[in-house]
Design an enzyme around this catalytic site. Structure first.
Site, PDB file in Angstrom:
ATOM      1  N   ASP A 246       6.079  18.040  -1.381  1.00 42.28           N
ATOM      2  CA  ASP A 246       7.477  18.039  -0.962  1.00 42.28           C
ATOM      3  C   ASP A 246       8.388  18.280  -2.166  1.00 42.28           C
ATOM      4  O   ASP A 246       8.177  17.702  -3.240  1.00 42.28           O
ATOM      5  CB  ASP A 246       7.798  16.687  -0.322  1.00 42.28           C
ATOM      6  CG  ASP A 246       9.175  16.629   0.291  1.00 42.28           C
ATOM      7  OD1 ASP A 246       9.444  17.439   1.193  1.00 42.28           O
ATOM      8  OD2 ASP A 246       9.970  15.766  -0.118  1.00 42.28           O
ATOM      9  N   GLU A 317       6.111  23.293  -1.521  1.00 41.58           N
ATOM     10  CA  GLU A 317       7.371  23.499  -0.819  1.00 41.58           C
ATOM     11  C   GLU A 317       8.424  23.734  -1.898  1.00 41.58           C
ATOM     12  O   GLU A 317       8.987  22.797  -2.452  1.00 41.58           O
ATOM     13  CB  GLU A 317       7.768  22.288   0.033  1.00 41.58           C
ATOM     14  CG  GLU A 317       9.005  22.586   0.880  1.00 41.58           C
ATOM     15  CD  GLU A 317       9.971  21.424   1.030  1.00 41.58           C
ATOM     16  OE1 GLU A 317      10.822  21.489   1.933  1.00 41.58           O
ATOM     17  OE2 GLU A 317       9.895  20.464   0.239  1.00 41.58           O
TER      18      GLU A 317
END
Length: 601
Positions: A246, A317
């Site tokens: 993330d 990401e």
């Protein structure tokens, strides 16, 4: 597949030759690591399937629905966070990285799910959230109780404020969710977040690029790096096949944390056509993103994964542009995949789409990595709704009921075409749960049910991401559309979901599920993920058509208003929508507007 229509043979146009001399990407001939051409399915656990009837999806629910994924034909699943968390940001505020939140089950439930997936030949990737923790994490609670300058505070980005009494934030950074990126705490041992009560003495500020309950870690601190390497090993020892990272581009901030006046929105961009480098304006910039130090972290993590067999993978990401910058995350000693958000944010327009595909493949090839395609996820408006807007290049942060609504029929037709185009590209592809059912965004959620912190921090200016996170419909006639054993769903489902329920699509010719299933079967049989890409010469500069060869398969997407005629003898393998043919002895297939076909010719 194709249907015969009433077009006389005399009225059929001739089809152009299908020579393809403009090679963009050669077939992969190196090691066959699974992640190079995998189709990976994102499971958002709280909205996938509910195993205990409380209205919230959980790990037993995932286990029970694995046969659906096996039938679909995906290679791996990526699970969004299921760790212990106060759930202030749907689990992306982690309080314990080594345990399962009771909302989702237990560690034993995870082990059972993992074993069941592996038994079906499905690999499992789990989410890691290293940019920040929950404010309820033991480390942050220790930091609040410790004095300024202590080792406990050094794990986070605590700073003195500006102004005569430190009453101003250390810099002008804004949170991605809206509002200031800094929150002040009281001074001294036993400190807590400032509440404004009389007699409190305000102290330092801490950085949070997201919600105030998500304090950013200081990745210059060796203790932070050691902790997360241990977290990786904990899950690797359990047998996971990789990690989705993330905010992979945000963990290191520029020295000195200088002021910056740009925007930090996660979904930016313009409607302009993509230039040759494929940029759409969606990349994050500024002193809090894409700093050189992040690459040292991923080189260390690469070494951790290399200690384990089975080609474990790291997935970034990273909202980074241009694509040459994104490619730096997937150099041979760093990550293995990086989501292609430039592709996701490109408008439904032939020329920009060709540009971003070519630029993506070129950038990835430069570092020997696969390109990782994606159209939807838990952070963006679902692509059937984005593509159904009057301006199909818009990328809103959610859609309210009072705003212009997508054309669901047009959006689904374009979405199916876009998905079939994506799945025909060489590289790896990610699917977001429910897109194989053609689910649209829920655009009429009442404000009182919303949970996304972006809605609250912007004081309702942004609808946020709840609309793409609605519980899935499994059974058209069951309570809660079969999400669980009761009619409870943590977010209400729109009426349109009933007709799109999984059991209403299984075995139904032309359904979105059957289209995806057929495409994945052909993709695997034809080895398209490890294949090549060469533009079909006749359409290389077309403003309406994208056409390329991948091995023996031609992928053609018609984005124009007039049908496109395929050559005599074209064998259609899969189509995103109905094609039609003439009535001659040697019929030719016509591809309507907003339709993609795979064929041999």
């Amino acid at each position: 597949m194709s249907r015969i229509d009433s077009i006389p043979a005399a009225e059929v146009d001739s089809a152009p030759a299908l020579t393809a001399t403009q090679l963009v990407h050669a077939a992969h001939e190196g090691p066959g690591e699974w992640w190079r051409d995998a189709v990976i399915y994102q499971v958002y656990p709280r909205s996938f399937a509910d195993g205990n009837g409380d209205g919230i999806g959980d790990l037993p629910g995932v286990t029970a629905r694995l046969p659906h994924l096996k039938a679909l034909g995906i290679d791996a699943v990526w699970l969004s966070p299921f760790y212990r968390s106060p759930q202030k940001d749907a689990g992306y505020d982690v309080s314990d990285y080594r345990d399962v939140d009771p909302l989702f089950g237990t560690l034993a439930d995870f082990d059972e799910m993992l074993a069941a997936a592996h038994a079906m030949g499905i690999r499992v990737i789990v989410d890691v959230v290293p940019n920040h923790t929950s404010d309820q994490h033991a480390w942050f609670q220790e930091a609040l109780a410790a004095p300024e300058g202590s080792p406990e505070r050094a794990r986070y980005l605590f700073r003195e404020g500006k102004g005569e009494n430190g009453e101003l934030p250390p810099n002008n950074w804004q949170s991605i969710f809206g509002g200031p990126a800094w929150t002040r705490v009281t001074a001294g041992p036993g400190a807590h977040v400032v509440t404004g009560a009389e007699g409190e003495v305000a102290g330092q500020w801490y950085l949070h690029m997201f919600d105030s309950t998500q304090p950013d870690l200081d990745w210059t601190n060796p203790e932070v790096r050691t902790e997360f390497e241990d977290v990786l090993r904990f899950w690797l020892d359990k047998g996971v096949d990789g990690f989705r990272i993330d905010v992979a581009h945000g963990m290191v901030k520029q020295d000195g944390l200088p002021d910056w006046d740009g925007s930090v929105s996660m979904v930016e961009g313009t409607d302009a056509g993509a230039p040759e480098d494929g940029s759409t304006g969606a990349g994050n910039s500024g002193p809090m993103f894409d700093q050189e130090g992040v690459h040292d972290i991923y080189r260390a993590w690469h070494k951790v994964l290399a200690e384990y067999d089975g080609d474990r993978a790291l997935v970034a990401e990273a909202w980074v542009e241009p694509l040459s910058r994104l490619a730096r995350y997937v150099r041979p000693d760093e990550m293995h995949q990086a989501f292609n958000f430039s592709f996701l944010t490109t408008a439904w327009d032939a020329a920009p789409l060709r540009a971003v595909v070519a630029a993506s493949l070129h950038a990835s090839d430069e570092v020997g990595a696969p390109t990782t395609w994606v159209l939807s996820n838990h952070d963006v408006v679902r692509h059937p709704s984005r593509l159904g807007l009057a301006e199909p290049g818009l990328r809103p942060n959610g859609i309210f009921a009072h705003e212009p609504q997508p054309d669901e029929e047009l959006g689904l037709r374009r979405a199916r075409a876009a998905s079939l185009l994506m799945l025909g590209l060489p590289g790896s592809s990610y699917l977001y749960q429910g897109e194989e059912l053609g689910l649209p965004e829920h655009t009429s959620l009442p404000n009182e049910v919303r949970e996304d912190p972006a809605f609250f921090r912007t004081e309702g200016a942004e609808a946020g991401r709840d609309g793409c996170r609605v519980p899935l419909p499994w059974s058209a006639e069951a309570p809660g559309l079969g999400f669980g054993a009761t009619d409870k769903t943590w977010l209400p489902q729109p009426e349109s979901y009933k007709a799109l329920a999984a059991d209403a699509q299984y075995g139904v010719a032309g359904s979105t599920f059957e289209m995806y299933k057929a495409a994945l079967e052909i993709r695997k049989a034809e080895n398209l993920g490890a294949g090549s890409l060469a533009w079909v010469d006749a359409y290389a500069d077309s403003t309406d058509v994208i056409a390329f060869r991948n091995g023996d398969v031609v992928v053609l997407a018609n984005l124009g208003s007039e049908p496109v005629v395929l050559p005599h003898g074209a064998q259609v393998l899969v189509e995103s929508g109905p094609t039609f043919s003439d009535r001659s002895a040697d019929p030719q297939v016509r591809v309507p507007s907003d339709t993609t076909v795979w064929f041999r010719a």
